[in-house]
Design an enzyme around this catalytic site. Structure first.
Site, PDB file in Angstrom:
ATOM      1  N   ASP A  62       0.828  -1.203   0.000  1.00  0.00           N
ATOM      2  CA  ASP A  62       0.000   0.000   0.000  1.00  0.00           C
ATOM      3  C   ASP A  62       0.867   1.261   0.000  1.00  0.00           C
ATOM      4  OD1 ASP A  62      -2.822   0.999   0.424  1.00  0.00           O
ATOM      5  OD2 ASP A  62      -1.878   1.924   2.163  1.00  0.00           O
ATOM      6  N   GLU A 106       1.782  -0.522  -5.016  1.00  0.00           N
ATOM      7  CA  GLU A 106       0.821   0.523  -5.366  1.00  0.00           C
ATOM      8  C   GLU A 106       1.603   1.826  -5.283  1.00  0.00           C
ATOM      9  OE1 GLU A 106      -3.180   2.861  -3.921  1.00  0.00           O
ATOM     10  OE2 GLU A 106      -1.545   2.417  -2.568  1.00  0.00           O
TER      11      GLU A 106
HETATM   12  C1  GLC Z   1      -4.174   3.038  -0.718  1.00  0.00           C
HETATM   13  C2  GLC Z   1      -5.402   2.180  -0.587  1.00  0.00           C
HETATM   14  C3  GLC Z   1      -6.538   3.046  -0.119  1.00  0.00           C
HETATM   15  C4  GLC Z   1      -6.181   3.649   1.220  1.00  0.00           C
HETATM   16  C5  GLC Z   1      -4.845   4.378   1.159  1.00  0.00           C
HETATM   17  C6  GLC Z   1      -4.309   4.666   2.527  1.00  0.00           C
HETATM   18  O1  GLC Z   1      -4.314   3.999  -1.711  1.00  0.00           O
HETATM   19  O2  GLC Z   1      -5.680   1.526  -1.786  1.00  0.00           O
HETATM   20  O3  GLC Z   1      -7.747   2.325  -0.029  1.00  0.00           O
HETATM   21  O4  GLC Z   1      -7.187   4.535   1.615  1.00  0.00           O
HETATM   22  O5  GLC Z   1      -3.866   3.628   0.513  1.00  0.00           O
HETATM   23  O6  GLC Z   1      -3.889   3.495   3.151  1.00  0.00           O
END
Ligand code: GLC
Ligand code: CA
Length: 552
Positions: free
Chosen positions: A208, A269
């Site tokens: 994440d 991500e």
């Molecule tokens: C990422 C996740 C999202 C979350 C954010 C903070 O973007 O996909 O759902 O709110 O991180 O952890």
């Protein structure tokens, strides 16, 4: 022994655990619910499940606020339930990818509680990012930065004696204090966590906000006006987005991953400039990174072609495989986006930006305001195209049902901090997180026996899995057939464009597999070959508008 390259062209199905299947009727999906659906997942034909956070959490951000990284939320089950689920998935030949949230813990994490109870300058505070405020009495935040969910990125604390204290940084909600990755203890603890889950049989990790861990917060902190924009930065000079040092962390993780057989996989991500994405996907780092380019594009042949060509070339250059995704828990479902005048307007992935398109869709709310039929036809066509591409395909639970975004959630029932921190601007992400409809009838459409934690609209009935099971032409059967064929036809990670009209995309894969998508509004002729899959019925032997066919 498992092939160590299993992830390169895997079809990965994302489960948002609280909204998938509820085994005990408390309105919240749980791990036993997932275990009960393993036969469904197996019949769907996916290779791996990516499980969004299932750790103890107050759900200030849907579980991305983690209280304890090495446990299961009691609302979702126990570690024993986790082991049972993992065993059931593995027995069905399905791998498991766990979501890891390293940028921030929750404010209920033991470390954060300790930090608040400890004095300024203490070792406990050094695991997070605490600063004195500005102004005469420290009443102003250390910098004017805005959190991703809106509002300030700094929150003031209260000392034990009730007086106002230092401020802590939170890029996301205030319940998500950012960890200090310069602290060796933080680094060590995450290695322990990754080992903990790897030893329990987790096959890979989704990281994440992988691009925010490393920070340079040396004084004076720059003001917002001096900062570049996330996703557009080119040189790693931002105080917290996409700094070069972050790769040192992932190099350490990679060493740990490679101690396992097969090595544990990871996908980042990372909302970074496309030219910097490859660093996250390096074989010495996480190994793979999400590319959200198609997700942000319109349903448009030219845009698709450019994005596909660019990303395949990039994958070849880095040694990673490409990743493709249209929907996840952060964006409007693609069957709905494609029913809007412009997908890009609604495909606002960055929570909190609240672009007009998103607000328009969801404030109006009713799927009737979206061209549902067009949206679904395009979504199916796009999915067939995606599944024919080399690389990994990431699918989001419910898309195999052709599910539309649930726009009509009353304000009083919304949960997403992106909604609450942006009053009137950003409707938030609850609409894609509504519990799935398994049956056309019954309490919460078969999600569980005790209702659903987000309200399900009546029209969910027609999308229910039971209503589509075995029905020729249903979206569910279409996904099953496509995934089955993908397994049969998949080979080397290459693709070649075949000359075609500008609004048709035609490519071949090794072994004679062809994919043709008609983005125009008129039927087009198909090339020679046998049609093995079509996202909509052919008309007079031609490929209708908004349709993809596979030929061999
Ligand atoms: C990422 C996740 C999202 C979350 C954010 C903070 O973007 O996909 O759902 O709110 O991180 O952890
Ligand atoms: Ca439950």
């Amino acid at each position: 022994m498992t092939d160590p390259t299993w992830w390169r062209q895997a079809a990965v199905y994302q489960i948002y655990p609280r909204s998938f299947s509820d085994s005990n009727g408390d309105g919240i999906g749980d791990l036993k619910g997932i275990t009960a659906k393993v036969p469904y997942l197996q019949a769907l034909g996916i290779d791996a499940v990516w499980l969004s956070p299932f750790y103890p959490s107050a759900l200030a951000d849907g579980g991305y606020d983690v209280d304890d990284y090495r446990n299961v939320d009691p609302k979702l089950g126990t570690l024993a339930d986790f082991d049972e689920m993992t065993a059931a998935l593995h027995a069905a030949g399905i791998k498991l990818i766990a979501d890891i949230v390293p940028n921030h813990s929750s404010n209920r994490h033991e470390w954060f509680k300790e930090a608040l109870a400890s004095p300024k300058g203490s070792a406990a505070r050094a695991r997070y990012i605490f600063r004195d405020g500005k102004g005469e009495n420290g009443e102003l935040p250390p910098a004017d930065w805005t959190s991703v969910f809106g509002g300030p990125a700094w929150e003031r604390t209260t000392e034990a004696d009730g007086t106002p204290g230092q401020w802590y940084m939170h890029i996301f909600a205030k319940e998500q204090p950012d960890l200090n990755w310069d602290n060796p203890e933080v680094r060590e603890d995450f290695l322990t966590t990754l080992k903990f889950w790897s030893d329990r049989g987790v096959d890979g990790f989704r990281i994440d906000v992988a691009h925010a861990l490393s920070k340079d917060l040396s004084e004076p902190l720059p003001m917002t006006a001096e900062l570049g924009v996330e996703g557009q930065l080119l040189d790693g000079s931002h105080p917290f987005w996409d700094r070069d040092e972050v790769h040192g962390i992932y190099a350490e993780w990679r060493k740990l991953f490679n101690q396992y057989t097969p090595p544990r996989t990871a996908v980042a991500e990372a909302w970074v400039h496309a030219s910097r994405r490859a660093r996250y996907a390096s074989p010495d780092g996480l190994g793979q990174a999400f590319n959200f380019d198609l997700l942000q594009a319109d349903f448009d042949a030219g845009q698709f072609r450019t994005i596909i060509t660019k990303n395949l070339a990039e994958a070849q250059a880095t040694g990673a495989s490409s990743t493709w995704v249209f929907s996840n828990h952060d964006v409007v479902r693609h069957a709905t986006r494609y029913g809007l005048p412009s997908a890009a307007e609604a495909g606002n992935i960055k929570p909190g930006l609240g672009q007009d398109g998103k607000a328009w869709l969801l404030a109006g709310g009713k799927p009737g305001e979206v061209d549902v039929e067009l949206g679904l036809a395009r979504a199916r066509a796009a999915t067939a195209l995606l599944l024919a591409l080399p690389g990994s395909a990431y699918l989001y639970n419910g898309e195999e049902l052709g599910l539309q975004e649930a726009g009509e959630i009353p304000e009083s029932e919304r949960q997403d901090p992106a909604f609450f921190r942006n009053p009137g601007v950003d409707i938030g992400r609850d609409g894609c997180r509504v519990p799935l409809p398994w049956t056309a009838e019954g309490t919460s459409f078969g999600f569980g026996d005790g209702g659903a934690h987000l309200p399900q609209p009546e029209w969910f009935a027609e999308y229910a899995a039971s209503a589509q099971n075995g029905v020729d032409g249903s979206t569910l059967e279409f996904y099953r057939r496509a995934l089955e064929l993908r397994h049969e036809l998949q080979s080397a990670e290459t693709q070649e464009w075949v000359t075609s009209p500008a609004d048709v995309l035609h490519f071949t894969r090794p072994g004679g597999w062809q994919s043709v998508t008609n983005f125009s509004s008129e039927p087009v002729d198909l090339p020679a070959g046998t049609v093995v899959l079509s996202s909509a019925p052919l008309v007079g032997g031609k490929l209708p508008a908004n349709t993809t066919a596979w030929l061999v």
